[in-house]
Design an enzyme around this catalytic site. Structure first.
Site, PDB file in Angstrom:
ATOM      1  N   ASP A  31       0.976  -1.138  -0.051  1.00 33.67           N
ATOM      2  CA  ASP A  31      -0.197  -0.090  -0.083  1.00 33.67           C
ATOM      3  C   ASP A  31       0.880   1.179   0.051  1.00 33.67           C
ATOM      4  OD1 ASP A  31      -3.218   0.342   0.798  1.00 33.67           O
ATOM      5  OD2 ASP A  31      -2.102   1.989   1.029  1.00 33.67           O
ATOM      6  N   THR A 122     -12.861  -2.449  -9.480  1.00 34.56           N
ATOM      7  CA  THR A 122     -13.900  -2.126 -10.454  1.00 34.56           C
ATOM      8  C   THR A 122     -13.352  -1.182 -11.428  1.00 34.56           C
ATOM      9  OG1 THR A 122     -15.511  -2.854  -8.705  1.00 34.56           O
ATOM     10  CG2 THR A 122     -16.531  -1.816 -10.575  1.00 34.56           C
ATOM     11  N   LYS A 205     -19.189  -7.125 -13.921  1.00 33.90           N
ATOM     12  CA  LYS A 205     -19.077  -6.490 -12.730  1.00 33.90           C
ATOM     13  C   LYS A 205     -20.284  -5.178 -12.620  1.00 33.90           C
ATOM     14  CE  LYS A 205     -18.065  -5.134  -8.594  1.00 33.90           C
ATOM     15  NZ  LYS A 205     -18.464  -5.977  -7.509  1.00 33.90           N
ATOM     16  N   GLY A 258     -25.907   2.479  -0.342  1.00 31.81           N
ATOM     17  CA  GLY A 258     -24.742   3.521   0.036  1.00 31.81           C
ATOM     18  C   GLY A 258     -23.408   2.735   0.064  1.00 31.81           C
ATOM     19  N   CYS A 261     -19.496   1.120  -3.109  1.00 31.64           N
ATOM     20  CA  CYS A 261     -19.594   0.406  -4.682  1.00 31.64           C
ATOM     21  C   CYS A 261     -20.711   0.889  -5.337  1.00 31.64           C
ATOM     22  CB  CYS A 261     -19.552  -1.052  -4.513  1.00 31.64           C
ATOM     23  SG  CYS A 261     -17.947  -1.628  -3.933  1.00 31.64           S
TER      24      CYS A 261
HETATM   25  P1  NAD Z   1     -10.182   1.211  -0.416  1.00 31.81           P
HETATM   26  O1  NAD Z   1     -10.514   2.810  -0.566  1.00 31.81           O
HETATM   27  O2  NAD Z   1     -10.817   0.497   0.867  1.00 31.81           O
HETATM   28  O3  NAD Z   1      -8.648   0.710  -0.657  1.00 31.81           O
HETATM   29  C1  NAD Z   1      -7.968   1.110  -1.540  1.00 31.81           C
HETATM   30  C2  NAD Z   1      -6.293   1.046  -1.040  1.00 31.81           C
HETATM   31  O4  NAD Z   1      -5.553   1.151  -2.100  1.00 31.81           O
HETATM   32  C3  NAD Z   1      -6.141   2.202   0.033  1.00 31.81           C
HETATM   33  O5  NAD Z   1      -5.589   1.632   0.989  1.00 31.81           O
HETATM   34  C4  NAD Z   1      -5.028   3.011  -0.668  1.00 31.81           C
HETATM   35  O6  NAD Z   1      -4.154   3.582   0.092  1.00 31.81           O
HETATM   36  C5  NAD Z   1      -4.513   1.933  -1.648  1.00 31.81           C
HETATM   37  N1  NAD Z   1      -3.852   2.497  -2.923  1.00 31.81           N
HETATM   38  C6  NAD Z   1      -3.954   3.712  -3.450  1.00 31.81           C
HETATM   39  N2  NAD Z   1      -3.156   3.760  -4.672  1.00 31.81           N
HETATM   40  C7  NAD Z   1      -2.457   2.847  -4.563  1.00 31.81           C
HETATM   41  C8  NAD Z   1      -1.092   2.329  -5.150  1.00 31.81           C
HETATM   42  N3  NAD Z   1      -0.666   2.982  -6.420  1.00 31.81           N
HETATM   43  N4  NAD Z   1      -0.389   1.322  -4.730  1.00 31.81           N
HETATM   44  C9  NAD Z   1      -0.956   0.451  -3.644  1.00 31.81           C
HETATM   45  N5  NAD Z   1      -2.088   0.889  -2.909  1.00 31.81           N
HETATM   46  C10 NAD Z   1      -2.756   1.861  -3.346  1.00 31.81           C
HETATM   47  O7  NAD Z   1     -11.133   0.495  -1.487  1.00 31.81           O
HETATM   48  P2  NAD Z   1     -11.674  -0.983  -1.822  1.00 31.81           P
HETATM   49  O8  NAD Z   1     -13.122  -0.690  -0.999  1.00 31.81           O
HETATM   50  O9  NAD Z   1     -10.959  -2.012  -1.213  1.00 31.81           O
HETATM   51  O10 NAD Z   1     -12.121  -0.955  -3.156  1.00 31.81           O
HETATM   52  C11 NAD Z   1     -10.985  -1.116  -4.197  1.00 31.81           C
HETATM   53  C12 NAD Z   1     -11.766  -1.636  -5.502  1.00 31.81           C
HETATM   54  O11 NAD Z   1     -12.495  -2.669  -5.316  1.00 31.81           O
HETATM   55  C13 NAD Z   1     -12.831  -0.571  -6.030  1.00 31.81           C
HETATM   56  O12 NAD Z   1     -12.697  -0.404  -7.330  1.00 31.81           O
HETATM   57  C14 NAD Z   1     -13.934  -1.123  -5.571  1.00 31.81           C
HETATM   58  O13 NAD Z   1     -14.921  -0.330  -6.464  1.00 31.81           O
HETATM   59  C15 NAD Z   1     -13.836  -2.482  -5.672  1.00 31.81           C
HETATM   60  N6  NAD Z   1     -14.619  -3.364  -5.027  1.00 31.81           N
HETATM   61  C16 NAD Z   1     -14.936  -2.795  -3.565  1.00 31.81           C
HETATM   62  C17 NAD Z   1     -15.914  -3.872  -3.011  1.00 31.81           C
HETATM   63  C18 NAD Z   1     -16.165  -3.561  -1.476  1.00 31.81           C
HETATM   64  O14 NAD Z   1     -16.807  -4.087  -0.753  1.00 31.81           O
HETATM   65  N7  NAD Z   1     -15.222  -2.336  -0.831  1.00 31.81           N
HETATM   66  C19 NAD Z   1     -16.501  -4.868  -3.400  1.00 31.81           C
HETATM   67  C20 NAD Z   1     -16.336  -5.414  -4.889  1.00 31.81           C
HETATM   68  C21 NAD Z   1     -15.274  -4.339  -5.599  1.00 31.81           C
END
Ligand code: NAD
Length: 441
Positions: A31, A122, A205, A258, A261
């Site tokens: 991260d 996504t 997706k 909310g 996503c």
């Molecule tokens: P999040 O915001 O919780 O986490 C993202 C992480 O990426 C953060 O910790 C950030 O510091 C890190 N980051 C940013 N730039 C980076 C880089 N260049 N290198 C390494 N780390 C970096 O996001 P999330 O909720 O985990 O969602 C991630 C993706 O998955 C999104 O596209 C989201 O739409 C998708 N998604 C989320 C869920 C969910 O339940 N949250 C479910 C399905 C899909």
């Protein structure tokens, strides 16, 4: 045992990395946030997800799970690198791909041997090809790689269970060999694997999330009609849900969807459609209805406290966008808090796990110690999140400490008759108002 790197330790990356480690792989999570990585190296999860912290510690102790801010270190032996960074909404509703771009560039710089780049974030249809271009252009010297789309379908609050027991795994790539290797990686999950092309995987997706959001907005539209006509949406949903063509899931009327996503993904799909010249009327209606449910809450609170919210003490029960998570992104409670304050209400809130996040994002919201502290002297309570601990509250006690015993139930967790019998002025979503207030029709 395979060597994996996972970029992004948010809700998706951390669950993905930890679950793959638990399946026996050697996983390094990366991260850019030094604070998050420092916490993780101490064995502390920076997010709340049931069971996650224990699983992290177990796999760290077994030597299979590592955390770093250094891409070179993470990619040293990696055969696969998952991109799991955020893709928030941009100014026009589009998916903001800046973090995906940064991650792809970092992967390209750190690559010393052939890897498979797997996109789990996504991302708009076509992003897989765009990522391949970025990696190719950013590599100091050409090294073979392939890009695979493997979208994530887990839900916050049950992410570990969902990851280990998926309904399906979707894999899309231009490279049949890379797709096959990613499929092998998922074989221990013993699930259906859908192999398709890159763009179709990306669209699956968005289409899935937009469909689920549509179900929620559909039942909310029916709920509001039920209120006008004296029908009960809970029973309507039950009656519909037994029809296998419809299914019972995502038919809970309430304050709307909310989280990180649905709101951004429906907007991003609408944006993709618009940019390519189509007219996404259904997606727009889904977004509109969802917004209206926040207004539904404010309207009902205003009417029940006597027509004016100015100076009224309103307590919000639950602040996370749904139970079993501390995620407050696009949480209905926080949007409603803002709307209530605009009308002069004095707003407090309570949530079992999300208060640390709320105190950072909304310093104006007074935080109560528990549901009873929240109810003490309140003119009205609004149920925003259906946490289990709210379902078994001592309701007579709640009634006795409120200034006015008014409850607007935005998640339909209480029984109409019981609330009425206890003397509450009670309204729920899609259940006849006049009836619940004892006025008859
Ligand atoms: P999040 O915001 O919780 O986490 C993202 C992480 O990426 C953060 O910790 C950030 O510091 C890190 N980051 C940013 N730039 C980076 C880089 N260049 N290198 C390494 N780390 C970096 O996001 P999330 O909720 O985990 O969602 C991630 C993706 O998955 C999104 O596209 C989201 O739409 C998708 N998604 C989320 C869920 C969910 O339940 N949250 C479910 C399905 C899909």
């Amino acid at each position: 045992m395979r060597n994996l790197a996972v970029a992004g330790t948010g809700y998706v990356g951390l669950s993905t990395g930890t679950c793959f480690a638990d399946m026996g792989n050697n996983v390094t999570c990366i991260d850019i946030s030094e604070e998050k990585i420092a916490m993780l190296q101490r064995g502390e999860a920076p997010i709340y997800e049931p069971g996650l912290n224990e699983m992290i510690v177990r796999n760290m102790k077994a030597g299979r799970l590592h955390f770093t801010t250094n891409y070179d270190e993470a990619l040293q032996d990696a055969e696969f690198v998952f991109i799991c960074v955020g893709t928030p909404s941009g100014v026009d509703g589009e998916a903001d791909l800046q973090y995906v771009r940064m991650a792809a560039e970092s992967v390209a710089h750190a690559m010393t041997h052939s890897v498979i780049v797997i996109n789990k974030s996504t991302v708009p249809v076509g992003t897989g090809d765009w990522v391949a271009d970025i990696v190719r252009r950013s590599q100091p010297e050409p090294i073979d790689f392939a890009v695979v789309s493997c979208p994530e379908f887990t839900r916050e609050g049950s992410a570990l269970h969902d990851f280990m027991n998926p309904d399906r795994v979707v894999i899309g790539s231009r490279s049949a060999e890379a797709a096959e290797k990613v499929a092998q990686l998922h074989l221990p999950l013993r699930t259906r694997i859908i192999m398709t092309d890159l763009r179709t995987a990306e669209m699956i997706k968005y289409a899935s999330n937009a469909f689920l959001a549509t179900k929620i907005s559909f039942i909310n539209e029916i709920a509001v009609i039920c209120e006008k006509l004296g029908a009960d949406v809970e029973e309507v949903a039950e009656g519909m849900g037994f029809d296998r063509r419809i299914g019972a899931h995502f038919l809970s009327a309430g304050l709307g969807y909310g989280g990180s996503c649905f709101p951004k993904d429906v907007k991003a799909l609408e944006h993709m459609a618009l940019v390519h010249g189509s007219h996404p009327a259904l997606l727009r209606a889904v977004i509109d209805i969802n917004r209206d449910m926040r207004r539904w809450a404010v309207y009902n609170l205003r009417e029940m406290v006597g027509g004016k919210l100015d100076g009224k003490k309103i307590g919000l029960m639950g602040l996370a966008f749904k139970p079993n998570t501390d995620d407050i992104r696009e949480a209905p409670a926080l949007e409603i808090a803002h709307m209530l304050r605009n009308e002069g209400a004095l707003v407090s809130g309570y949530d079992p796990v999300a208060m640390r996040n709320v105190s950072r994002s909304d310093p104006y919201l007074r935080l109560a110690e528990d549901a009873y502290d929240l109810a003490d002297g309140a003119d009205a309570l609004l149920v925003c999140t259906e946490w289990n601990e709210f379902k078994q509250l001592d309701l007579p006690r709640l009634h006795s400490i409120m200034r006015q015993p008014i409850v607007v139930d935005g998640r339909n967790i209480y029984e109409l008759e019981r609330m009425r019998a206890l003397g509450f002025a009670y309204r729920a979503v899609g259940r006849s108002h006049s009836d619940s207030e004892g006025n008859g029709v």
